[in-house]
Design a protein around this motif. Structure first.
Motif, PDB file in Angstrom:
ATOM      1  N   SER A   1      -6.807 -12.705  15.143  1.00 29.09           N
ATOM      2  CA  SER A   1      -5.678 -12.879  15.616  1.00 29.09           C
ATOM      3  C   SER A   1      -5.754 -13.770  16.904  1.00 29.09           C
ATOM      4  CB  SER A   1      -4.857 -11.903  15.948  1.00 29.09           C
ATOM      5  OG  SER A   1      -5.496 -10.831  16.609  1.00 29.09           O
ATOM      6  N   GLN A   2      -6.809 -13.243  17.619  1.00 30.97           N
ATOM      7  CA  GLN A   2      -7.313 -13.810  19.107  1.00 30.97           C
ATOM      8  C   GLN A   2      -8.787 -13.825  19.387  1.00 30.97           C
ATOM      9  OE1 GLN A   2      -5.936 -11.580  22.239  1.00 30.97           O
ATOM     10  NE2 GLN A   2      -6.146  -9.465  21.209  1.00 30.97           N
TER      11      GLN A   2
ATOM     12  N   SER B   1      -6.260 -18.246  21.458  1.00 32.55           N
ATOM     13  CA  SER B   1      -6.152 -18.184  19.898  1.00 32.55           C
ATOM     14  C   SER B   1      -7.173 -18.363  19.113  1.00 32.55           C
ATOM     15  CB  SER B   1      -4.606 -18.701  19.406  1.00 32.55           C
ATOM     16  OG  SER B   1      -4.888 -19.971  19.592  1.00 32.55           O
TER      17      SER B   1
END
Length: 838
Positions: free
Chosen positions: A396-397, A413
């Motif tokens: 996700s990140q 991101s």
């Protein structure tokens, strides 16, 4: 209307080079490739065959192994197609035939069909270049517009056509070009011809080879000369379709088109598209929902800049040893010599997340807990699909640890990171890693044979080690040798953030304490924590060495040359294995579920010796419960980047031993001989064919360059594929190009079958396979497992452990048996010296 071309593939390894050559012509034909074995007598004699003839304007009879004198075994369906064309040409329907173009085996078949004998050459011409002697007819026909030019052509044949009108009983064939090798072959050899009245052309040489000249111009002439014929033929077909008094033929052409399309579909290129684990069934264990498990995964990154004068090789060694003390067993892919510039280390928790598969088992084993899981698989396709689902991590990140003001974390991101890496690659920079975590391991030679070529292996010769052995690493370290920058990465589920962030910081602290870093900064070295692991000493092992038998090896060379003379192969990479027996226990009571400290220390000592003696750009250290692999490979097999849609291969063929008395100029003279260059050229053409099935564009960016290593000089070429076809990934290319052509010969499929016979159906195992990584970011890099050793048996027990070292060489028609034996020994010695204390 687009020109329709049917290319009949006789399982040659250059077929898709022909596809590329045809595709790039100004007429832009649509090409369909069908294996000759699929054109069975039943199909050709059925009412479906007229639909085939009606669909295609041109039929190309491509090259292939074997001889036209053995119709059933070597020619497949080609004789049936040819006779059907002749039948329809002379039959009551008065077919207007399609244009026919033959290459090599196709050339020999067409002229044999018109009565001209096919016999052996005095000496095979494989990968060798001749200059054409074009006839007056040829100057106005196939080679129009090329008058006065030296038309160089690459030849791959051990048989040739004896052009003899008296013997044939007709003068239907018109010679268009001969070879100029009369002094070497005792006679001129026919290289190109056409039928006097029908639109049939054929060439003995390979116009699609990278070293053949004017191949495109020659094919343009074929289409120019046949343009009027094709126009009239289409008018005739349309007229047939309008006539009601030919219902059978009309039905064959129209109503059977759907059956024909079903028969032909999927043959334009053999892509095996990978996707997520696609289904569940009663006999298959339930797959876990991987996306749900990793929905909140975060990738952590920490960057350390090393001092300018640090010794990178020593730094990598010390870092592996130190991090091993608190992270356990690791894998290392190291650039120990140029042109490599990165080293990657993979670490995991105490129990590694490992996948192992043996051919032909119906299951794959996943070891990620104390109790291994077993996945039922129907074929090796299922194995790759499961691995593809494992690598499909949903991050996700990205947290860049300590990169902001006051050492604060910054966040971007995952897509932003991928775009940064993509732009860096696109600009030609080599500043960012290609491995951020993922699968590291190997694929055996036999796995490539079964998967890439659909050739079975002898089940009576069981696998000693897994055929696929890959470990999924969530912790990794990447070292850039040029910028001296270290990237530390880890990723896992969100609730383990504190643990994994602390691992990164511990590695960073460890780097500062390494003796090599302290030396480079002018600081005194400190006593290392965990001094026991620092004593990775060379190990003297009792046992013995079993070397290849010279007489047996020479006999294999002699038999290989007979296969070359008969037309079954152009080049055969004959190999043998040396066995080193290591006796005595390495067990230290640490438990069967883990690799013992003594085992790891022993294998690492061997690796360090190997790196000191013979450093190479694609070195590897891989340790599992089943085996150990230590290698100094000079040969990259395949590197890919899914984000850019490109790949690169660096085949090596041609080796000269490097000594204190051997200069680069002397090595160059030896490597620029026809024999050495022919070896390399054949593999370059083979790889171009392999990659062309998956990429729209294939380019040779380096042809037969000479690279210098510590113990040898090598002839190296570089092939680059760009614009991957829709849906294709680098893993597809890996599967479709295995086993490495530099370890088989050409044509690949028939050569592998011959090598199985020559080598007694004994498995090569990891040797001749590939090792490397498959990254979560869409990258991969794999080297050929050569100049390497792998162990089998005895781990964690009191029984003997066996190390195997493979070595061999490419046998061509120009090979000298004694020189090939010496070359094999040269390759073997570099690895065998690691065990010199035996």
């Amino acid at each position: 209307m687009t020109l329709q071309v049917l290319l009949i593939d006789s399982y040659d390894s250059f077929t898709f080079n022909l596809v590329t050559l045809f595709r790039d012509l100004t007429v832009h034909p649509e090409i369909t490739v069908v294996p000759s074995a699929h054109l069975t007598p039943a199909y050709v004699s059925s009412h479906l065959f007229p639909a085939l003839l009606a669909k295609f304007d041109v039929i190309v009879i491509g090259p292939g192994p074997g001889t036209p004198l053995q119709e059933d075994s070597d020619m497949g369906g080609i004789p049936h197609v040819w006779r059907a064309i002749d039948k329809y040409y002379a039959g009551s329907y008065r077919w207007v035939p399609p244009v026919v173009f033959g290459v090599c085996l196709g050339f020999q078949w067409i002229l044999l069909a018109y009565g001209h004998p096919v016999v052996r050459l005095p000496r095979p011409r494989h990968g060798l270049i001749s200059v054409l002697d074009v006839t007056e007819e040829g100057k106005n026909d196939l080679f129009a517009g090329l008058d006065g030019k030296d038309i160089e052509c690459v030849r791959y044949h051990s048989l040739h056509v004896q052009y003899d009108n008296d013997f044939a009983g007709n003068n239907d064939i018109v010679p268009l070009a001969w070879s100029r090798d009369e002094n070497e072959e005792g006679q001129k050899v026919l290289m190109a011809a056409r039928h006097k009245t029908r639109p049939y052309w054929a060439v003995q040489y390979h116009p699609e080879s990278i070293c053949s000249k004017y191949g495109a111009q020659m094919l343009e002439n074929v289409f120019r000369l046949s343009e009027e014929h094709t126009r009239l033929r289409r008018q005739w077909i349309n007229k047939v379709l309008e006539q009601d008094h030919l219902p059978l033929l009309k039905a064959s052409i129209l109503e059977r088109q759907d059956v024909l399309e079903t028969f032909l579909q999927g043959r334009q290129h053999r892509c095996k598209i990978l996707h997520k684990w696609p289904h569940q069934s009663a006999n298959r264990l339930e797959t876990r929902d991987r996306q749900a498990d990793i929905a909140t995964t975060t990738l952590f990154q920490y960057i350390v800049d090393l001092p300018e004068n640090v010794n990178i090789s020593q730094f990598v060694t010390e870092l592996c040893e130190q991090v091993f003390e608190f992270s356990g067993v690791f894998s290392l892919l190291e650039s120990a010599a140029a042109p490599g510039s990165w080293s990657y280390m993979g670490f995991n928790e105490a129990i590694p997340h490992r996948f192992t598969y043996y051919i032909p088992d119906p299951f794959l084993t996943e070891t990620s807990t104390l109790q291994p899981q077993v996945w039922t698989v129907d074929s090796i396709d299922d194995v790759w699909e499961l691995l593809a689902s494992v690598i499909d991590v949903n991050i996700s990140q990205v947290v860049q640890v300590g990169c902001g003001p006051n050492n604060t974390d910054t966040r971007i991101s995952f897509d932003q990171l991928k775009e940064i890496v993509r732009r860096s690659r696109e600009s030609g920079l080599d500043e960012l890693p290609s491995f951020y975590g993922g699968l590291v391991g190997y694929v055996s030679y036999e796995a490539g044979v079964v998967d890439g070529l659909n050739v079975p292996v002898d089940h009576e010769s069981p696998a000693e080690v897994p055929d696929i052995d890959m470990t999924f690493y969530t912790r990794s370290i990447a070292v850039n040798h040029n910028s001296r920058r270290v990237f530390i990465h880890t990723f896992e589920e969100q609730n383990f953030v504190a643990i994994y962030r602390s691992w990164i910081l511990r590695v960073a602290e460890c780097i500062e304490m390494l003796p090599e870093v302290r030396r480079a900064k002018g600081r005194p070295a400190k006593e290392r924590v965990g001094a026991a692991i620092a004593k990775f000493n060379d190990k003297k092992i009792p046992g013995d060495i079993r070397l290849p038998d010279k007489d047996e090896y020479l006999a294999k060379i002699d038999l290989a040359k007979e296969y070359l003379a008969s037309g079954d192969s152009y080049e055969l990479c004959v190999t043998d294995q040396t066995v080193v027996i290591e006796k005595g226990s390495l067990h230290d009571g640490s438990g069967d579920s883990n690799i013992s400290f003594k085992e790891m220390r022993s294998d690492w000592a061997f690796y360090k010796q190997m790196k000191a003696m013979n450093p190479a750009p694609y070195s590897c250290f891989f340790r599992s419960k089943k085996s150990a692999l230590i290698g100094m490979s000079p040969e990259r097999f395949l590197r890919w980047d899914n984000n850019l849609g490109e790949c690169e291969l660096r085949p090596i063929k041609g080796t000269v031993k490097r000594t204190s008395k051997t200069t680069l100029e002397e090595a160059t003279a030896k490597l620029k001989t026809p024999k050495e260059q022919a070896e390399n050229l054949m593999i370059v053409d083979l790889i171009r064919h392999d990659v062309a099935q998956f990429c729209e564009n294939v380019e040779v960016t380096q042809l037969m360059g000479i690279e210098t290593y510590k113990n040898v000089y090598q002839l190296v070429s570089v092939i680059k594929g760009t614009n991957m076809r829709p849906g294709v990934t680098g893993a597809d290319i890996l599967r479709g190009t295995l086993p490495p052509g530099s370890m088989t010969g050409a044509p690949k499929k028939r050569s592998v079958e011959i090598l199985q016979e020559l080598e007694g159906h004994r498995r090569r195992g990891i040797y001749s396979g590939v090792s490397g990584y498959w990254d979560i970011m869409g990258h991969g890099d794999w080297s050929v497992v050569i100049r390497s050793a792998f162990s089998v048996g005895g781990q964690g027990t009191d029984v003997e452990r066996i190390w195997k070292i493979g070595a061999g060489g490419a046998i061509t028609a120009l090979s000298d048996r004694e020189e090939e034996w010496e070359e094999m020994k040269t390759k073997l010695e570099g690895t065998l010296r690691v065990f010199q204390n035996v």
